[in-house]
Scaffold this motif. Structure first.
Motif, short mmCIF file in Angstrom:
data_model
loop_
_atom_site.label_atom_id
_atom_site.label_comp_id
_atom_site.label_asym_id
_atom_site.label_seq_id
_atom_site.Cartn_x
_atom_site.Cartn_y
_atom_site.Cartn_z
N GLU A 130 0.80 -1.23 0.00
CA GLU A 130 0.00 0.00 0.00
C GLU A 130 0.83 1.28 0.00
O GLU A 130 0.47 2.25 -0.64
N ARG A 291 -2.11 9.43 -12.05
CA ARG A 291 -2.19 8.18 -12.82
C ARG A 291 -2.58 8.50 -14.26
O ARG A 291 -3.41 9.38 -14.51
N PHE A 360 -2.27 0.32 -9.03
CA PHE A 360 -1.01 -0.39 -9.24
C PHE A 360 -1.01 -1.66 -8.39
O PHE A 360 -1.79 -1.79 -7.44
C1 GLV Z 1 -2.69 0.55 -4.83
O1 GLV Z 1 -2.95 0.41 -3.65
C2 GLV Z 1 -2.92 1.78 -5.54
O2 GLV Z 1 -2.95 2.85 -4.90
O3 GLV Z 1 -3.11 1.72 -6.77
#
Ligand code: GLV
Ligand code: MN
Ligand code: MN
Length: 414
Positions: A130, A291, A360
């Protein structure tokens, strides 16, 4: 007579309940952050279950935990299946635990049936996936694949704890696990996980076959101003980093995601120093989680964050420093392993779709050293990193059945 290995759904659901009690929160979630006492208890429970079944248990110097069942050819590198046991501070019962416990269930199913696989199979519980207590995340799989871990030794967590001491205590808390160096050759890796988004539920699909993971970048923005008296400092005399931080966050939220539906921008943590009710802060620090599936867009968005924070800091006569604390480029999974997962889904006649992961996962790093793939199951309302995270029992069991079939196929490949 040879038995066909079967997932024992009741046993898996019982295990999910048992692990959800370790670090359970009043709102029905879990707080089992990496290297904590609760994390250590979960690791202990898994190791005890494994030893009781006659499997071998190992941990490496990063506290990644491995449970091994031999194959017919001990010279082959193992197939790894698993996920993680640590959670967000207000995490759900399934993020990580589902994949780890389903992998263990698959190993038990093979053992129940006395089924022989060609390769050894190892269940892995990667450490600190995490990254909420100690950033970055996916530490275990990064270390396993050769990342430089030197800088982590001095890391201080969100609660002030030192990583080095917590890592040592976590390893020491499990003396039954035989020590192993970090990293080894493996034949492949398969991870089952909840989707953590709404698409499978919305499309009423029990399975997602994950073909790739989008990229993530973490920034730490620190804006420095001048501490001052809240009551006596007039507007003209203020150099207030909180005003700059608020303006920057507002500007970024108003542009990045509205202009690009594939982009994700999250400010999840903010702290003011000294953090006094009646003082203009000296500095304000906040995190930015970015992201995007396309690396060049991630570059462009990071540049925009830097530009906006710089401009808003300047407007308040403040200065800004921006540190990139995590850079995880996205990656595609192995076509061969994706085909193995798809064949397993097909053999069980399950509706499914191919998809890219928005979150992720450790599989992203493992894919750099071995063929890897992931299996997703739906979660209610797409909720995750939330105590209300929920997976229908039937979906959890279906995911484990796919994992078992895929693992049998992958571990039998010659
Ligand atoms: C995993 O925990 C993410 O933040 O993608
Ligand atoms: Mn996870
Ligand atoms: Mn998570």
């Amino acid at each position: 007579m040879t038995l066909v290995p079967q997932i024992d759904g009741e046993r898996l659901l019982g295990r999910l309940d048992a692990f959800a009690r370790i670090g359970e929160t009043p709102a029905g979630g879990v707080n089992r952050q990496a290297f904590s006492v609760e994390d250590r208890s979960a690791r202990r429970l898994l190791a005890e279950l494994a030893l009781a079944r006659g499997f071998s248990v190992f941990q490496d110097g990063m506290a990644n935990l491995f449970i091994r069942r031999e194959g017919s050819d001990a010279t082959l590198p193992p197939l790894l299946i698993g996920s993680h046991l640590d959670s967000q501070p207000t995490g759900g019962r399934f993020d990580g635990a589902l994949g780890t416990l389903s992998a263990f269930e698959a190993l038990e199913a093979l053992e129940d049936a006395q089924a022989e696989t060609h390769m050894p199979i190892e269940v892995v519980a990667w450490v600190n996936e995490e990254g909420s207590r100690f950033a970055p995340g996916v530490m275990g799989s990064m270390a396993f694949t050769g990342a430089d871990t030197e800088a982590w030794k001095s890391l201080v967590g969100s609660d002030g704890a030192c990583l080095a001491g917590e890592l040592e205590a976590t390893i020491a808390a499990l003396p039954e696990a035989a020590p192993r160096p970090v990293g080894m050759p493996i034949s492949g890796y398969i991870e089952l996980h909840i989707e953590q988004g709404p698409s499978l539920e919305k499309e009423q699909l029990p399975i997602g076959v994950v073909t790739a993971v989008q990229g993530t970048r973490w920034l730490e923005v620190s804006i420095q101003g001048s501490a001052g008296h809240a009551g006596t400092t007039g507007l003209a005399y203020r150099r207030d980093p909180m005003v700059a931080a608020a303006a920057a966050m507002h500007a970024l939220q108003a542009t990045i995601m509205p202009l690009d539906t594939s982009a994700r921008l999250t400010v999840g943590r903010i702290a003011a120093q000294p953090g006094s009710i009646n003082a203009i802060p000296q500095s304000v620090t906040f995190t930015v989680d970015l992201r995007h599936p396309q690396p060049e867009r991630l570059d462009a968005i990071e540049a925009e964050v830097r530009r906006v924070c710089g401009a808003e800091a300047k407007a308040q006569d403040c200065t800004v420093t921006i540190r990139r604390s995590f850079d995880m480029p996205g990656a595609a999974f192995s076509p061969a392993m994706i085909s193995i997962v798809e064949a397993a889904v097909g053999s069980l006649h399950l509706p499914h779709k191919r998809m890219v992961s928005g979150a992720f996962h450790d599989a992203l790093f493992i894919a750099r050293v071995a063929p890897a793939a992931m299996i997703f199951v739906p979660c209610r309302d797409g909720l995750s990193h939330n105590e209300a995270e929920y997976v229908e029992p039937a979906d959890a069991v279906t995911g484990a059945r796919v994992l078992l079939q895929a693992a049998i196929a992958a571990a039998s490949a010659h």
